[in-house]
Design an enzyme around this catalytic site. Structure first.
Site, mmCIF file in Angstrom:
data_model
loop_
_atom_site.group_PDB
_atom_site.id
_atom_site.type_symbol
_atom_site.label_atom_id
_atom_site.label_comp_id
_atom_site.label_asym_id
_atom_site.label_seq_id
_atom_site.Cartn_x
_atom_site.Cartn_y
_atom_site.Cartn_z
ATOM 1 N N HIS A 215 0.826 -1.213 0.000
ATOM 2 C CA HIS A 215 0.000 0.000 0.000
ATOM 3 C C HIS A 215 0.858 1.260 0.000
ATOM 4 C CE1 HIS A 215 0.396 -0.869 4.407
ATOM 5 N NE2 HIS A 215 0.464 0.442 4.505
ATOM 6 N N ASP A 245 0.477 -7.704 0.271
ATOM 7 C CA ASP A 245 0.694 -6.281 0.515
ATOM 8 C C ASP A 245 2.200 -6.043 0.505
ATOM 9 O OD1 ASP A 245 0.654 -3.656 1.267
ATOM 10 O OD2 ASP A 245 -0.277 -3.975 3.219
ATOM 11 N N GLY A 332 3.107 4.894 10.130
ATOM 12 C CA GLY A 332 4.520 5.110 9.808
ATOM 13 C C GLY A 332 5.329 3.835 9.882
ATOM 14 N N SER A 334 4.314 1.018 8.603
ATOM 15 C CA SER A 334 4.010 0.202 7.426
ATOM 16 C C SER A 334 5.267 -0.142 6.639
ATOM 17 C CB SER A 334 3.045 0.947 6.503
ATOM 18 O OG SER A 334 1.719 0.810 6.926
ATOM 19 N N SER A 350 1.885 -4.672 7.492
ATOM 20 C CA SER A 350 0.783 -4.297 6.611
ATOM 21 C C SER A 350 -0.162 -3.340 7.313
ATOM 22 C CB SER A 350 0.031 -5.542 6.140
ATOM 23 O OG SER A 350 -1.110 -5.202 5.379
#
Length: 497
Positions: A215, A245, A332, A334, A350
């Site tokens: 993402h 992801d 942050g 991710s 994720s």
């Protein structure tokens, strides 16, 4: 552009949260199940990485009788579920060193239940994953699932039967952790986006690259190592939503040095030698740019998460095949790295619910799947092999962590001798355990001028990392406080998608 040494995961993180290394809590139900299975006296004592290898081998041996497995961290043993009373099946598993537990639900039945949920209950704010410890599908609804949505979900779960699925509520809301913190940055029309670098890799064409969340790769194409810097890397591939992801992002400078390691602060790194599959019950560590280093346990595999779509208010972004854990994370984080103490790369952050104050569920993209899909290998070429080579062996069965690079399929057949004692799973890699008294006291500063996080030091020699914050590899402002949540010293960005 000068050659850069790309630091994995931290990207300018302000401070590390302390993470206790091993907190074994074998619960009473596990102990009872193990006793019912015939005791644990003959079961092998295993590290989590070795348990994952053994589980992959036993899955092949047991075939349809295999109904999942998990790691009992208290006893350091692999517990294998079987649905057949065939004495030969049980004997094979026990001879291989596992604790055998007979259960009601087969893997096929649990997968069928998950398919029913996908068809009837793909609702934003829900997730489900198989929990081998309960031999059920655990369905979770976040705080946004109310009214008719809750009634529909509850009815679907009840229709599966109490022996097959369990429904629980989460106090937070499932979301992707894409904003906040200091790490990799991108400028978009919607504002600043920030994520965390996961693992450095080598792309299939030989160029240096890194993995992060899909993402993040969908949100922005060009990424920098500082909030106002020029792009240093460009997204090559990105998957989100759907079957994963993950993003592969190539460094623009072909001369970039991209070491296969995770910087955990105080000058220490964890050498990442191979990719591995996660094991339910195993202790894992997550490094992220907002909250630093945190630990917890794997609670489910092959999880499906239905995120509320950020582009369609009434839509849902469904992601499948994730690792579920109780490790906290915040915006942050991710794309940040999930790994083991021994240096196995497991996943990329994720999303999930909660935060590092209240806790919650967090989901991770398996690294093995991302490597297979992108054709990349870990930064030192170790795509799933031990010290002896056999890169690329991580492929579907998770057997990539054999000793000395030994592949986990083929002839070893799960018998006790396959045990990977030496270089398997990156054991003892790169000084990641702090040595007793070296721990950083409260105000020790990192090289980049970051104030060290207070008492999280590696006292007793059983913590990853020390008390000081890492140096700032991005060259961004070095006057951040050691709170674990500080933003870039020159600006306080809240990047949104």
């Amino acid at each position: 552009m000068p050659k850069r040494k790309a630091a994995i995961a931290v990207g300018g993180v302000a401070a590390l949260g302390a993470a206790a290394l091993l907190l074994p809590n074998a619960n009473a139900s596990q102990d009872k199940d193990n006793a019912t299975a015939g005791g644990t006296a003959d079961a092998r004592t295993l590290k989590a990485g070795d348990a994952s290898d053994l589980a992959a081998q036993l899955q092949k041996i047991l075939g349809d009788a295999f109904a999942g497995s998990y790691y009992d961290s208290g006893k350091q043993q692999l517990v294998v579920n079987v649905v057949s009373g065939d004495d030969n099946v049980i004997v094979q598993a026990k001879q291989a060193g596992a604790v055998v537990r007979q259960v009601e639900n087969s893997t096929a039945e649990l997968k069928a239940a998950a398919r029913t949920l996908k068809t009837k209950a793909t609702i934003p704010g829900t997730s489900w994953a198989v929990d081998p410890r309960t031999n059920k599908v655990i369905v979770t609804a976040d705080s946004t699932v109310t009214g008719a949505k809750w009634d529909k979900l509850e009815s679907t779960v009840q229709g599966l039967g109490s022996g097959t699925a369990t429904l629980k509520k989460s106090s937070g809301a499932f979301k992707t952790f894409v904003s906040g913190g200091d790490a990799i940055f991108s400028q978009t029309q919607g504002g600043n986006v920030r994520c965390s670098l996961g693992f450095n890799v080598t792309a299939s064409d030989g160029s240096p690259a890194f993995l992060t969340a899909g993402h993040c790769g969908v949100a922005a194409k060009d990424w920098s190592d500082s909030a106002t810097g020029q792009p240093i890397a460009t997204v090559d591939q990105a998957t989100f939503p759907g079957q994963g992801d993950f993003s592969l992002v190539k460094y623009n400078d072909a001369g970039t040095q991209a070491p296969s390691e995770v910087n955990v602060g105080n000058g220490q790194t964890v050498q990442i030698k191979q990719a591995a599959d996660a094991t339910v019950g195993a202790t894992v560590f997550r490094m992220g740019s907002t909250t630093g280093l945190h630990d917890g346990q794997v609670t489910g595999l092959d999880a499906t998460v239905n995120f509320q779509s950020e582009t369609d208010p009434g839509g849902v972004d469904t992601v499948t095949g994730l690792i579920q854990t109780n490790v906290c994370a915040e915006p942050g984080d991710s794309g940040g790295s999930l790994f083991t103490q021994d240096g196995n790369a497991l996943g990329l952050t994720s999303g999930g619910s909660g935060d590092c104050t209240s806790g919650g569920e967090t989901f991770f993209q398996p690294v093995t799947t991302a490597l297979q899909a992108t054709g990349a290998t870990l930064g030192d070429g170790g795509n799933g092999a031990g010290e002896g080579g056999n890169g690329g062996g991580q492929a579907a069965d998770g057997g990539q962590a054999g000793a000395g690079g030994q592949a986990a399929d083929g002839g070893q057949a799960g018998a006790g001798g396959q045990a990977a004692d030496g270089g398997q799973a990156g054991a003892g890699a790169g000084g990641q355990a702090a040595d007793g008294g070296q721990a950083g006291a409260g105000d020790q500063a990192g090289e980049g001028g970051h104030a060290g996080a207070g008492d999280q030091a590696g006292a007793g020699g059983d913590q990853i990392g020390g008390g000081a914050a890492p140096s700032d590899p991005a060259g961004s402002a070095g006057d951040q406080s050691g709170s674990g949540t500080a933003h870039d010293g020159s600006s306080s960005l809240t990047g949104t998608r």
